[in-house]
Design a protein around this motif. Sequence first.
Motif, PDB file in Angstrom:
ATOM      1  N   UNK A  16       0.943  -1.121   0.175  1.00 11.93           N
ATOM      2  CA  UNK A  16       0.084  -0.095  -0.051  1.00 11.93           C
ATOM      3  C   UNK A  16       0.775   1.382  -0.018  1.00 11.93           C
ATOM      4  N   UNK A  17       2.206   1.226  -0.176  1.00 10.30           N
ATOM      5  CA  UNK A  17       3.064   2.313  -0.069  1.00 10.30           C
ATOM      6  C   UNK A  17       3.112   3.164   1.249  1.00 10.30           C
ATOM      7  N   UNK A  18       2.910   2.280   2.387  1.00 12.47           N
ATOM      8  CA  UNK A  18       2.992   3.147   3.644  1.00 12.47           C
ATOM      9  C   UNK A  18       4.522   3.232   4.006  1.00 12.47           C
ATOM     10  N   UNK A  19       4.781   4.357   4.927  1.00 13.33           N
ATOM     11  CA  UNK A  19       5.849   4.436   5.507  1.00 13.33           C
ATOM     12  C   UNK A  19       5.873   3.998   6.959  1.00 13.33           C
ATOM     13  N   UNK A  20       7.241   3.719   7.452  1.00 15.18           N
ATOM     14  CA  UNK A  20       7.173   3.144   8.924  1.00 15.18           C
ATOM     15  C   UNK A  20       7.159   4.434   9.727  1.00 15.18           C
ATOM     16  N   UNK A  21       6.319   4.500  10.648  1.00 10.12           N
ATOM     17  CA  UNK A  21       6.414   5.629  11.658  1.00 10.12           C
ATOM     18  C   UNK A  21       7.218   5.361  12.876  1.00 10.12           C
ATOM     19  N   UNK A  44      -3.045   9.489   3.993  1.00 12.20           N
ATOM     20  CA  UNK A  44      -3.707   9.602   2.769  1.00 12.20           C
ATOM     21  C   UNK A  44      -4.485   8.371   2.050  1.00 12.20           C
ATOM     22  N   UNK A  45      -5.506   8.571   1.175  1.00 13.97           N
ATOM     23  CA  UNK A  45      -6.006   7.296   0.725  1.00 13.97           C
ATOM     24  C   UNK A  45      -5.078   6.667  -0.349  1.00 13.97           C
ATOM     25  N   UNK A  46      -5.179   5.503  -0.781  1.00 13.77           N
ATOM     26  CA  UNK A  46      -4.277   4.685  -1.282  1.00 13.77           C
ATOM     27  C   UNK A  46      -4.220   5.214  -2.736  1.00 13.77           C
ATOM     28  N   UNK A  49      -1.545   8.241  -2.634  1.00 12.24           N
ATOM     29  CA  UNK A  49      -0.161   7.659  -2.520  1.00 12.24           C
ATOM     30  C   UNK A  49       0.356   6.857  -3.813  1.00 12.24           C
ATOM     31  N   UNK A  50      -0.379   6.098  -4.311  1.00 14.73           N
ATOM     32  CA  UNK A  50       0.235   5.485  -5.697  1.00 14.73           C
ATOM     33  C   UNK A  50      -0.155   6.354  -7.054  1.00 14.73           C
ATOM     34  N   UNK A  57      -1.118  13.491  -8.445  1.00  6.14           N
ATOM     35  CA  UNK A  57      -0.827  13.511  -7.203  1.00  6.14           C
ATOM     36  C   UNK A  57      -1.168  15.009  -6.551  1.00  6.14           C
ATOM     37  N   UNK A  58      -0.726  15.865  -6.998  1.00  4.44           N
ATOM     38  CA  UNK A  58      -1.203  17.305  -6.490  1.00  4.44           C
ATOM     39  C   UNK A  58      -2.718  17.642  -6.678  1.00  4.44           C
ATOM     40  N   UNK A  59      -3.356  17.314  -7.959  1.00  3.46           N
ATOM     41  CA  UNK A  59      -4.666  17.462  -8.082  1.00  3.46           C
ATOM     42  C   UNK A  59      -5.404  16.739  -6.972  1.00  3.46           C
TER      43      UNK A  59
END
Length: 71
Positions: A16-21, A44-46, A49-50, A57-59
């Motif tokens: 899902x493109x998540x980052x480690x917090x 952010x919704x998937x 992020x993808x 992405x900006x839009x």
Amino acid sequence: MFVDYIPGRSLRSAGTGQLMVPRVRTKCSEMAFSHYAAHCWNQLPLDIRCSPIVTIFKTKLKTVLFSIAFN
């Protein structure tokens, strides 16, 4: 600075493109950029992020932020 989230076993959240917090011990370290940015990115919704292109992405990000602010 940021590390991709890689679970130890096969989970649905693996791709899902998540980052480690990073773990924090104090309230002050929760305000650190490395913690807060990863937390916000994971919220952010998937489909945002993808996004394959920066303009898309900006839009999408702008649309989500406006809907949060004005709803």
